[in-house]
Motif scaffolding. Structure first.
Motif, PDB file in Angstrom:
ATOM      1  N   VAL A  35       0.747  -1.144   0.066  1.00  0.00           N
ATOM      2  CA  VAL A  35      -0.008   0.226   0.084  1.00  0.00           C
ATOM      3  C   VAL A  35       0.817   1.407   0.053  1.00  0.00           C
ATOM      4  O   VAL A  35       0.598   2.296  -0.686  1.00  0.00           O
ATOM      5  CB  VAL A  35      -0.972  -0.095   1.129  1.00  0.00           C
ATOM      6  CG1 VAL A  35      -1.667   1.488   1.227  1.00  0.00           C
ATOM      7  CG2 VAL A  35      -2.060  -1.165   0.912  1.00  0.00           C
ATOM      8  N   ARG A  36       1.996   1.249   0.817  1.00  0.00           N
ATOM      9  CA  ARG A  36       2.925   2.419   0.837  1.00  0.00           C
ATOM     10  C   ARG A  36       3.301   2.727  -0.557  1.00  0.00           C
ATOM     11  O   ARG A  36       3.577   3.756  -0.820  1.00  0.00           O
ATOM     12  CB  ARG A  36       3.939   2.262   1.799  1.00  0.00           C
ATOM     13  CG  ARG A  36       3.669   2.534   3.228  1.00  0.00           C
ATOM     14  CD  ARG A  36       4.640   2.557   4.272  1.00  0.00           C
ATOM     15  NE  ARG A  36       5.180   1.345   4.503  1.00  0.00           N
ATOM     16  CZ  ARG A  36       4.783   0.391   5.321  1.00  0.00           C
ATOM     17  NH1 ARG A  36       3.867   0.746   6.341  1.00  0.00           N
ATOM     18  NH2 ARG A  36       5.519  -0.690   5.663  1.00  0.00           N
ATOM     19  N   LYS A  37       3.997   1.360  -1.012  1.00  0.00           N
ATOM     20  CA  LYS A  37       4.491   1.760  -2.468  1.00  0.00           C
ATOM     21  C   LYS A  37       3.456   2.292  -3.483  1.00  0.00           C
ATOM     22  O   LYS A  37       3.982   2.983  -4.206  1.00  0.00           O
ATOM     23  CB  LYS A  37       5.301   0.279  -2.953  1.00  0.00           C
ATOM     24  CG  LYS A  37       6.337  -0.044  -2.222  1.00  0.00           C
ATOM     25  CD  LYS A  37       6.795  -1.398  -2.802  1.00  0.00           C
ATOM     26  CE  LYS A  37       7.997  -1.865  -2.175  1.00  0.00           C
ATOM     27  NZ  LYS A  37       8.362  -3.066  -2.438  1.00  0.00           N
ATOM     28  N   MET A  38       2.394   1.700  -3.448  1.00  0.00           N
ATOM     29  CA  MET A  38       1.379   2.507  -4.556  1.00  0.00           C
ATOM     30  C   MET A  38       0.966   3.804  -4.177  1.00  0.00           C
ATOM     31  O   MET A  38       0.973   4.562  -5.114  1.00  0.00           O
ATOM     32  CB  MET A  38       0.079   1.609  -4.119  1.00  0.00           C
ATOM     33  CG  MET A  38       0.023   0.193  -4.635  1.00  0.00           C
ATOM     34  SD  MET A  38       0.042   0.151  -6.619  1.00  0.00           S
ATOM     35  CE  MET A  38      -1.183   0.832  -6.964  1.00  0.00           C
ATOM     36  N   ARG A  39       1.007   4.327  -2.971  1.00  0.00           N
ATOM     37  CA  ARG A  39       0.814   5.725  -2.663  1.00  0.00           C
ATOM     38  C   ARG A  39       1.880   6.275  -3.295  1.00  0.00           C
ATOM     39  O   ARG A  39       1.845   7.640  -3.657  1.00  0.00           O
ATOM     40  CB  ARG A  39       0.430   5.726  -1.111  1.00  0.00           C
ATOM     41  CG  ARG A  39      -0.670   5.365  -0.641  1.00  0.00           C
ATOM     42  CD  ARG A  39      -1.000   5.708   1.037  1.00  0.00           C
ATOM     43  NE  ARG A  39      -2.189   5.168   1.411  1.00  0.00           N
ATOM     44  CZ  ARG A  39      -2.535   5.383   2.755  1.00  0.00           C
ATOM     45  NH1 ARG A  39      -1.583   5.508   3.456  1.00  0.00           N
ATOM     46  NH2 ARG A  39      -3.632   4.713   2.886  1.00  0.00           N
ATOM     47  N   GLY A  40       3.373   6.097  -2.799  1.00  0.00           N
ATOM     48  CA  GLY A  40       4.400   6.615  -3.384  1.00  0.00           C
ATOM     49  C   GLY A  40       4.269   6.795  -4.928  1.00  0.00           C
ATOM     50  O   GLY A  40       4.735   7.809  -5.544  1.00  0.00           O
ATOM     51  N   ALA A  41       3.932   5.638  -5.634  1.00  0.00           N
ATOM     52  CA  ALA A  41       3.815   5.669  -7.072  1.00  0.00           C
ATOM     53  C   ALA A  41       2.854   6.729  -7.539  1.00  0.00           C
ATOM     54  O   ALA A  41       2.952   7.407  -8.537  1.00  0.00           O
ATOM     55  CB  ALA A  41       3.612   4.233  -7.728  1.00  0.00           C
ATOM     56  N   MET A  42       1.846   6.779  -6.853  1.00  0.00           N
ATOM     57  CA  MET A  42       0.505   7.713  -7.138  1.00  0.00           C
ATOM     58  C   MET A  42       1.204   9.080  -7.208  1.00  0.00           C
ATOM     59  O   MET A  42       0.709   9.843  -7.768  1.00  0.00           O
ATOM     60  CB  MET A  42      -0.764   7.288  -6.407  1.00  0.00           C
ATOM     61  CG  MET A  42      -1.436   6.285  -6.524  1.00  0.00           C
ATOM     62  SD  MET A  42      -2.344   6.088  -8.139  1.00  0.00           S
ATOM     63  CE  MET A  42      -3.671   7.010  -7.512  1.00  0.00           C
ATOM     64  N   GLU A  43       1.552   9.313  -5.958  1.00  0.00           N
ATOM     65  CA  GLU A  43       2.521  10.606  -5.943  1.00  0.00           C
ATOM     66  C   GLU A  43       3.062  11.183  -6.743  1.00  0.00           C
ATOM     67  O   GLU A  43       3.350  12.142  -7.357  1.00  0.00           O
ATOM     68  CB  GLU A  43       3.066  11.025  -4.381  1.00  0.00           C
ATOM     69  CG  GLU A  43       1.943  10.942  -3.241  1.00  0.00           C
ATOM     70  CD  GLU A  43       1.099  12.260  -3.397  1.00  0.00           C
ATOM     71  OE1 GLU A  43       1.432  13.202  -3.690  1.00  0.00           O
ATOM     72  OE2 GLU A  43      -0.172  12.180  -3.083  1.00  0.00           O
TER      73      GLU A  43
END
Length: 107
Positions: A35-43
Motif C-alpha cells: 500500500v505504501r509503494k502504491m501511494r508513493g507511485a501515485m504521488e
C-alpha cells in the motif's frame, strides 16, 4: 464500497483458513508495504502530471502577456487622440514678451 461487520468477519475467517494464523503477521506487513509503494507511485505520477500540465499553461500565459503588451504599445486610437489633444491646445504666449497684457506681471 462499504463492507458491513459481518462481511469483514467472513473475509478475516477466510484469510485465516487459507493462509493459517502463523502467516498473518507477514501477510499484513507485506500488504502494508504494498500500500505504501502504491501511494508513493501515485504521488510520483501526480507530480509528473502536474509538472507537465503546468509548463504549457505558463507558456501560453507568457505568450498572451506578450500579445497584450504589444497591443498596448501599438494603439492607433491613442496616437490619434494625443494628436487631436495637441492640435486643440491654444498656442502658448510668453507674457514677458507681450506688452499688451495688462494683468499682474512683475517687470
Amino acid at each position: 464500497m462499504e463492507l458491513s461487520i459481518g462481511e469483514m468477519l467472513l473475509i478475516a475467517v477466510a484469510i485465516v483458513v487459507l493462509f493459517g494464523p502463523d502467516k498473518l503477521p507477514q501477510i499484513a506487513r507485506d500488504l502494508g508495504q504494498g500500500v505504501r509503494k502504491m501511494r508513493g507511485a501515485m504521488e510520483d505520477v501526480k507530480t509528473e502530471i502536474l509538472k507537465e500540465t503546468d509548463n504549457p499553461v505558463s507558456e501560453i500565459k507568457r505568450e498572451i502577456d506578450k500579445v497584450k503588451q504589444a497591443a498596448q504599445d501599438y494603439n492607433p486610437l491613442a496616437e490619434s487622440a494625443q494628436k487631436t489633444a495637441l492640435d486643440n491646445e491654444p498656442p502658448k504666449v510668453n507674457l514677458a514678451d507681450n506688452d499688451d497684457y495688462t494683468g499682474p506681471v512683475s517687470r
